[in-house]
Scaffold this active site. Structure first.
Site, PDB file in Angstrom:
ATOM      1  CE  LYS A   1      -3.901  -2.283   2.246  1.00 31.28           C
ATOM      2  NZ  LYS A   1      -4.666  -2.521   3.487  1.00 31.28           N
TER       3      LYS A   1
ATOM      4  CD  GLN B   1      -3.386  -4.051   6.487  1.00 28.91           C
ATOM      5  OE1 GLN B   1      -3.548  -2.982   5.913  1.00 28.91           O
ATOM      6  NE2 GLN B   1      -3.751  -5.197   5.941  1.00 28.91           N
TER       7      GLN B   1
ATOM      8  CG  ASP C   1      -9.512   0.956   5.399  1.00 34.16           C
ATOM      9  OD1 ASP C   1      -9.211   0.277   4.406  1.00 34.16           O
ATOM     10  OD2 ASP C   1      -8.823   0.997   6.434  1.00 34.16           O
TER      11      ASP C   1
HETATM   12  N1  GUN Z   1      -6.820  -5.908   6.108  1.00 36.53           N
HETATM   13  C1  GUN Z   1      -7.189  -6.607   5.013  1.00 36.53           C
HETATM   14  N2  GUN Z   1      -7.849  -5.802   4.141  1.00 36.53           N
HETATM   15  C2  GUN Z   1      -7.899  -4.582   4.716  1.00 36.53           C
HETATM   16  C3  GUN Z   1      -8.449  -3.335   4.312  1.00 36.53           C
HETATM   17  O1  GUN Z   1      -9.049  -3.190   3.229  1.00 36.53           O
HETATM   18  N3  GUN Z   1      -8.276  -2.301   5.192  1.00 36.53           N
HETATM   19  C4  GUN Z   1      -7.649  -2.445   6.384  1.00 36.53           C
HETATM   20  N4  GUN Z   1      -7.546  -1.369   7.179  1.00 36.53           N
HETATM   21  N5  GUN Z   1      -7.131  -3.594   6.782  1.00 36.53           N
HETATM   22  C5  GUN Z   1      -7.251  -4.643   5.944  1.00 36.53           C
END
Ligand code: GUN
Length: 280
Positions: free
Chosen positions: A55, A99, A122
């Protein structure tokens, strides 16, 4: 033979749009308008660490400044919530991502509720009563974009979502409704699941169970979107049994290379929108 919906290709297109948006913001308002994202990682789970790294790299590629804050597994809930508070009130921080999953001693619900909605990249706090759903949950937004890019109009269609979690199933249903689809949401307590899935014009599966949906559960000509990412013997496998479903579907997303890359791109779209809002 179903047409493959190429998430990687569409994600590339979305990332170019975000990079262009970042350039535009900086050209118009100066360097301080540049989008940024603070990524908080708690613990040392290798999959989560890898995702956060990816990311952050995606951010760099699209003109978004990433900051990664890595905390130890034993970080207390109180300390984490204090950090989120600090990030919420830091004028320079435009987007926050914690995360998931976080270690068990930390409440995910409390953590997500603590992130200021205007920094929630998100899109988890997108409200059900919001008409525009501007900062939408990334994965459902990614699915909507993939459908659009593939020429699939959901208005008036019967869309069946399998899975009802807060990250995908529920917000997916809302985004489909906002686009005038007729929506059925199925879940672990649904009786006669296949009766429902077989009626889907568009079938979206997000249950995190490998090869859960099989060919006999799918209508001839359906569009099938597989949000799952499971591993069998180290190989990525979706929630859809590709080999039996593909011959019946008109379009289908592969795993890997389908929804996954698009979800990450959706995060960048939201980061750009949050930065744009700060200039208004
Ligand atoms: N863990 C797995 N997918 C995601 C996501 O889309 N956002 C976040 N914050 N954690 C994740």
């Amino acid at each position: 033979m179903a047409k493959l919906i190429d998430g990687k290709m569409i994600a590339g297109k979305v990332m170019e749009e975000v990079a262009e948006g970042s350039r535009r913001l900086v050209a118009q308002y100066g360097e301080e308008a540049r989008p940024n994202m603070t990524l908080v990682l708690v613990g040392s789970d290798p999959v989560s660490k890898k995702l956060v790294d990816l990311k952050a790299k995606d951010c760099e590629k699209t003109g978004i400044t990433p900051t990664v804050i890595a905390l130890s597994e034993t970080t207390s809930e109180e300390k984490l919530l204090r950090l989120v508070d600090r990030l919420n009130s830091d004028e320079d921080v435009k987007a926050i991502l914690c995360q998931l999953p976080v270690p068990e001693h930390i409440s995910t619900k409390k953590l997500l509720a603590a992130i200021a909605p205007e920094k929630d990249v998100d899109g988890f706090s997108a409200r059900i009563d919001s008409d525009d759903y501007d900062i939408a949950a990334c994965t459902p937004a990614a699915v909507m974009r993939m459908l659009k890019e593939s020429g699939v109009e959901v208005a008036g269609k019967h869309c069946v979502v399998v899975g009802r979690d807060n990250m995908v199933g529920k917000p997916m249903a809302i985004q489909l409704l906002l686009n005038d689809a007729t929506v059925t949401v199925c879940h672990s307590k649904t009786a006669e699941l296949a009766e429902h899935t077989r009626r889907a014009d568009v079938l979206i599966v997000a249950v995190q169970k490998p090869r859960f949906v099989t060919g006999d559960m799918v209508k001839e000509g359906a569009v099938v979107i597989d949000v799952g990412m499971n591993y069998i013997d180290g190989h990525p496998v979706g929630d859809v049994d590709f080999d039996s479903v593909e011959p019946k579907a008109s379009m289908i997303t592969p795993v890997p290379g389908g929804v996954g890359p698009m979800t990450r791109a959706g995060l960048l779209v939201n980061a750009l929108k949050l930065a744009e809002r700060k200039t208004k």
